[in-house]
Design an enzyme around this catalytic site. Structure first.
Site, PDB file in Angstrom:
ATOM      1  N   GLU A  57       1.011  -1.490  -0.399  1.00  0.00           N
ATOM      2  CA  GLU A  57       0.017  -0.157  -0.500  1.00  0.00           C
ATOM      3  C   GLU A  57       1.144   1.717  -0.049  1.00  0.00           C
ATOM      4  O   GLU A  57       0.385   2.090  -0.583  1.00  0.00           O
ATOM      5  CB  GLU A  57      -0.823   0.203   1.079  1.00  0.00           C
ATOM      6  CG  GLU A  57      -1.787  -0.953   1.534  1.00  0.00           C
ATOM      7  CD  GLU A  57      -1.806  -2.383   2.215  1.00  0.00           C
ATOM      8  OE1 GLU A  57      -1.858  -2.835   2.682  1.00  0.00           O
ATOM      9  OE2 GLU A  57      -0.216  -2.405   2.166  1.00  0.00           O
ATOM     10  N   THR A 206      15.452 -41.523   1.575  1.00  0.00           N
ATOM     11  CA  THR A 206      15.713 -41.117   0.340  1.00  0.00           C
ATOM     12  C   THR A 206      17.210 -41.012   0.112  1.00  0.00           C
ATOM     13  O   THR A 206      17.332 -41.077  -1.133  1.00  0.00           O
ATOM     14  CB  THR A 206      14.516 -40.217   0.366  1.00  0.00           C
ATOM     15  OG1 THR A 206      13.111 -40.437   1.075  1.00  0.00           O
ATOM     16  CG2 THR A 206      15.168 -38.948  -0.684  1.00  0.00           C
ATOM     17  N   LEU A 214      17.589 -31.799  -3.623  1.00  0.00           N
ATOM     18  CA  LEU A 214      17.073 -30.808  -3.013  1.00  0.00           C
ATOM     19  C   LEU A 214      17.329 -29.608  -3.044  1.00  0.00           C
ATOM     20  O   LEU A 214      16.629 -28.969  -2.063  1.00  0.00           O
ATOM     21  CB  LEU A 214      17.288 -31.284  -1.433  1.00  0.00           C
ATOM     22  CG  LEU A 214      15.341 -31.376  -0.943  1.00  0.00           C
ATOM     23  CD1 LEU A 214      14.128 -32.530  -1.728  1.00  0.00           C
ATOM     24  CD2 LEU A 214      15.569 -31.763   0.745  1.00  0.00           C
TER      25      LEU A 214
END
Length: 374
Positions: A57, A206, A214
């Site tokens: 704003e 993983t 990643l």
């Protein structure tokens, strides 16, 4: 053009501006603002960037200057009415002499939550609320979750086959090499998810299987690096893994192990190690979310295996799920995406995208926004 159509048109422009702040506003919300003069012409536009301090704003008001008087402001989030790093946006809007303020949604922050709009009304400004609300809320789901609960929004990403498998049977693919379930087009679609997230989480299983980086490889601008998070109860993280090799104040391992020799080895390689109290021998997921929330992580993308996928869903910790589904069937011997769910998870209002022959299915499981509207 009707008044409603005009409001929607300009709010869409404000949302477009707000999206320019993705990845550069956190831990603040992404906000855009358009100010029209009294004749309906654009007098000023702006969006928020955390490091530049000014809210959307104020940026728009500085551009509009005296032309804001008697005009209308379109803002994607309720203007704040409190002093933080900057002064209240409500007072800036009032001082500018605006006639009307249109907001897409209330601010979910309990310190604001309707008070900003009340202040504008008290000053004699006409207020409209709810224009393009769904899009405004989607843009700041992470801020909504964090501002109320001091936890990140959890977005679970899973790439799987039609029969819900995420990898071939054990022994049928080389360890430390990724096995791609989905097409390149679907994999590229994951990068914007990482770009919009503050952190990405995986499990050590993983890492041992796929040796992923990643990282955010979108090439898009972000204020702080993607925090890579690994859950590793017994500190099995390989010292020669890609994640450790590329650690630069952007990799944290949560563990319940007190093996100081191993911890020191990781820390000397630039890895942060956080030791938490064990919960059934595992890293307590709720504690991880609490700590990430304390660090100002608004959105956490999870890219995990069977156990963690199941634990996160069963624990009610997932807010939004994004499934990438490949049209292939691996059979029951392959690794499942989920195992042993006590109760089914229902996906409502599913968004569907196509990536070549693959499908993307996205659904909100837990709405992070307050239900009561002001």
């Amino acid at each position: 053009m009707s008044d409603l159509d005009q409001d929607q048109y300009w709010m869409q422009r404000a949302l477009e501006l707000a999206r320019r702040g993705i990845a550069v506003t956190s831990p603040n919300p992404a906000v855009g603002c358009v100010i029209l003069d009294r004749d309906g012409h654009v007098a000023g536009e702006g969006w928020h960037e955390y490091d530049l301090l000014d809210h959307a704003e104020v940026v728009a008001l500085k551009a509009a200057q005296q032309h804001a008087r008697g005009g209308t402001a379109y803002v994607t989030l309720e203007p704040c009415n409190h002093t933080g790093r900057t002064g209240p946006c409500t007072e800036a809007l009032i001082a500018a002499g605006l006639r009307r303020v249109v907001a897409a949604t209330i601010d979910p922050n309990p310190a604001v939550a309707g008070h900003g709009l009340d202040r504008l009304r008290e000053a004699g400004i006409e207020v409209a609320l709810g224009v393009c609300q769904a899009e405004g809320r989607r843009l700041n789901e992470g801020f909504a979750r964090w501002s109320q609960h001091r936890r990140p929004l959890v977005l679970m990403k899973v790439a799987m086959t039609l029969d819900g498998r995420i990898a071939p049977p054990p022994g049928e693919h080389n360890l430390h090499q990724p096995y791609w379930i989905t097409s390149e087009a679907a994999r590229l679609a994951v990068q914007p998810l990482r770009w919009q997230a503050d952190a990405a989480l995986t499990g050590v299983d993983t890492v041992l299987a796929d040796d992923p980086l990643l990282t955010d490889r979108s090439g898009l601008r972000r204020r702080r690096p993607l925090l890579r998070v690994v859950l590793d109860s017994a500190l099995r993280m390989p010292l020669d893994s890609k994640m450790v090799a590329t650690a630069h104040n952007d990799l944290v391992i949560f563990t319940v192990s007190n093996d100081m020799h191993r911890i020191d080895e990781l820390r000397t390689r630039g890895v942060r190690v956080e030791v938490l109290p064990a919960e059934a021998g595992r890293v307590p997921l709720a504690n991880v979310l609490d700590q990430l929330g304390e660090e100002g992580i608004l959105t956490l993308l999870t890219e995990t295996g069977t156990r963690l996928n199941t634990a996160l869903l069963a624990g009610g910790l997932v807010d939004r799920v994004h499934l990438f589904v490949s049209p292939q069937i691996m059979g029951s011997d392959a690794v499942p995406a989920f195992r042993g769910m006590a109760h089914p998870i229902h996906m409502a209002e599913v968004e569907v995208e196509r990536y070549g022959n693959d499908l993307g299915l996205c659904s909100l499981l837990k709405d992070p926004w307050p239900q009561a509207e002001t």
